[in-house]
Structure formats: C-alpha cells, structure tokens
Design a protein around this motif. Structure first.
Motif, short mmCIF file in Angstrom:
data_model
loop_
_atom_site.label_atom_id
_atom_site.label_comp_id
_atom_site.label_asym_id
_atom_site.label_seq_id
_atom_site.Cartn_x
_atom_site.Cartn_y
_atom_site.Cartn_z
N GLU A 86 27.25 53.62 34.86
CA GLU A 86 28.63 53.23 34.60
C GLU A 86 28.68 51.81 34.04
O GLU A 86 28.00 50.92 34.53
N ALA A 87 29.49 51.62 33.01
CA ALA A 87 29.66 50.28 32.43
C ALA A 87 30.80 49.56 33.15
O ALA A 87 31.83 50.16 33.45
N LEU A 88 30.58 48.30 33.45
CA LEU A 88 31.62 47.50 34.09
C LEU A 88 32.58 46.95 33.05
O LEU A 88 32.24 46.84 31.87
N ASN A 89 33.78 46.56 33.48
CA ASN A 89 34.79 46.04 32.57
C ASN A 89 35.54 44.88 33.24
O ASN A 89 35.13 44.41 34.30
N GLU A 90 36.64 44.45 32.63
CA GLU A 90 37.38 43.30 33.18
C GLU A 90 37.90 43.59 34.58
O GLU A 90 37.89 42.72 35.45
N ALA A 91 38.35 44.81 34.83
CA ALA A 91 38.81 45.18 36.17
C ALA A 91 37.66 45.10 37.18
O ALA A 91 37.86 44.71 38.34
N SER A 92 36.46 45.44 36.72
CA SER A 92 35.27 45.36 37.59
C SER A 92 34.98 43.91 37.97
O SER A 92 34.61 43.63 39.11
N LEU A 93 35.16 42.99 37.01
CA LEU A 93 34.96 41.57 37.31
C LEU A 93 35.92 41.11 38.40
O LEU A 93 35.54 40.36 39.31
N LYS A 94 37.18 41.55 38.32
CA LYS A 94 38.17 41.16 39.32
C LYS A 94 37.81 41.73 40.69
O LYS A 94 37.94 41.05 41.71
N ALA A 96 34.75 42.56 41.76
CA ALA A 96 33.58 41.83 42.25
C ALA A 96 33.96 40.44 42.74
O ALA A 96 33.50 39.98 43.79
N SER A 97 34.84 39.77 42.00
CA SER A 97 35.29 38.43 42.38
C SER A 97 36.01 38.46 43.72
O SER A 97 35.81 37.60 44.58
N GLY A 98 36.84 39.48 43.93
CA GLY A 98 37.55 39.62 45.20
C GLY A 98 36.60 39.82 46.36
O GLY A 98 36.79 39.24 47.44
N GLU A 99 35.57 40.65 46.15
CA GLU A 99 34.57 40.86 47.20
C GLU A 99 33.80 39.57 47.48
O GLU A 99 33.48 39.27 48.63
N MET A 100 33.50 38.80 46.43
CA MET A 100 32.81 37.53 46.62
C MET A 100 33.65 36.57 47.46
O MET A 100 33.15 35.89 48.36
N THR A 177 33.73 31.27 39.11
CA THR A 177 34.54 32.13 38.25
C THR A 177 33.60 33.08 37.54
O THR A 177 32.63 32.64 36.92
N LEU A 178 33.87 34.37 37.64
CA LEU A 178 33.12 35.36 36.86
C LEU A 178 33.79 35.45 35.50
O LEU A 178 34.97 35.79 35.41
N ILE A 179 33.06 35.13 34.43
CA ILE A 179 33.70 35.00 33.12
C ILE A 179 33.40 36.13 32.15
O ILE A 179 34.16 36.34 31.21
N LYS A 180 32.30 36.85 32.36
CA LYS A 180 32.00 37.92 31.41
C LYS A 180 30.96 38.85 31.99
O LYS A 180 30.30 38.53 32.98
N ASN A 181 30.85 40.00 31.38
CA ASN A 181 29.78 40.92 31.75
C ASN A 181 29.20 41.51 30.48
O ASN A 181 29.81 41.49 29.41
#
Length: 197
Positions: A86-94, A96-100, A177-181
């Motif tokens: 599965e490819a991650l996207n901008e929603a995935s970054l959010k 992951a950031s929330g879990e962090m 800040t997670l800025i890109k994937n």
C-alpha cells in the motif's frame, strides 16, 4: 554520577572518552565525560534518530507496517516501512503524526524511555522472526560465532536494531513535522520490495 532536572533536560546525550553514549548509561570506570546538547551537529543527529524510532513505533501501530531502517539524515530523519504494497499519502502522514504525538506525551506525563537492550545473535533472530527486514539485517550483518552483543533499543512496545545513543524519553521528541513521503526499494535494489519512506 547523578544528574537531574533542567540541566539534564537540555542535554541530548553524553560523550564518554570521546564516544557518544546515552546520558543515563552507567560509567564503567575512570573516564572523561562531557555532554552534548541539541545545538551541536551530533546532538541534532541523536534527537532526529530518536524521533525516527517514534515514527517507527507509530507506523507499526497505525499501518501494521513491517519496519526496515530509520536513520537520521542531514536535515531530519526518515523510516522505511513495508505496508503490504500500500502506498501512503497525505492522510497517512497525518495519521502517523497523530500516533507519534500520542507517544510523545507532554512534560509531567509518563513518557516512554529509550532503553538499551543487549542480545545475542540467536536472541535477536528470535525476537525479529516476524519482522522480515530486521531478521535479514541480523542474519546478514552479524557474523556467525560473533561473541559481541547485538545492540537493540526498546521504546514502549517498539524494539529496533540500533547502536544508539538516544535521548532519555519520547517527551524530548515532541517537536517534529512530517513533511513528505516517498517510496524506496529495500536496500536500494530494484528486485527488492518497495518500501514507504
């Protein structure tokens, strides 16, 4: 050597006889000790690498990811993870950031400590038997018959192959800040699985 309070909080790690170490690691004899803060290049690298472990823990939880490697780089950090194709996207970054952020609790809350764990090669292989990429690293990079211990770090439920050092706990890693994937092949080889970075 006992150090506490704000003075320690400003220090990222220690340098013991010229080697970077966790600030809480016991001293084993006479040595020269100095402390490393975030403003130094080494301090930033330790902070970023510790934060990459927090990202790894968040990726495991949020995506049931199979983790690869997560180094500090010149201006931050990343972690490679296999997410079942599965490819991650901008929603995935959010996500992951929330879990962090959940793992990096504010001051006064119980933060997760970064704990050094030393294991034999056999113990490490058993520990990572369900983690294809970590198992591969242990199998290929730790020599057979090697009597040296395999260095691991535990942070809550997350365990990673790592030489360290790390900051004391996850509450030090609150600012990120997670800025890109992107994606990258495991170990940079096109025949290997595509990892999410």
């Amino acid at each position: 050597l006992g150090v506490t309070g704000q003075w320690v909080a400003e220090r990222v790690c220690a340098r013991v006889d010229g080697v970077l170490r966790d600030i809480d690691r016991p001293l084993e004899g006479d040595c020269t000790v100095s402390f490393v803060d975030f403003e130094s290049t080494e301090g930033k690298e330790v902070f970023w690498h510790s934060t990459s472990h927090v990202l790894g823990a968040a990726m495991e939880k949020a995506f049931n990811a199979n983790m690869g490697v997560g180094p500090a780089i010149e201006q931050g950090f990343y972690y490679d993870a296999y997410c079942g194709g599965e490819a991650l996207n901008e929603a995935s970054l959010k996500l992951a950031s929330g879990e962090m952020k959940k793992l990096c609790k504010p001051k006064g809350s119980k933060a997760l400590a970064f704990e050094l764990v030393l294991a034999t090669k056999a113990e490490a292989l058993d520990l990572f038997k369900d983690s294809r990429f970590k198992e591969e690293l242990v199998a290929t990079r730790v020599p057979e018959g090697d009597t040296r211990s395999v260095s691991l770090y535990r942070c809550g439920d997350f365990v990673d192959l790592c030489r360290g050092p790390h900051v004391r706990s996850t509450n030090v890693c609150r600012s990120f800040t997670l800025i890109k994937n992107s994606s990258a092949y495991w170990m940079g080889k096109q025949d290997n699985p595509s990892m999410q970075r």
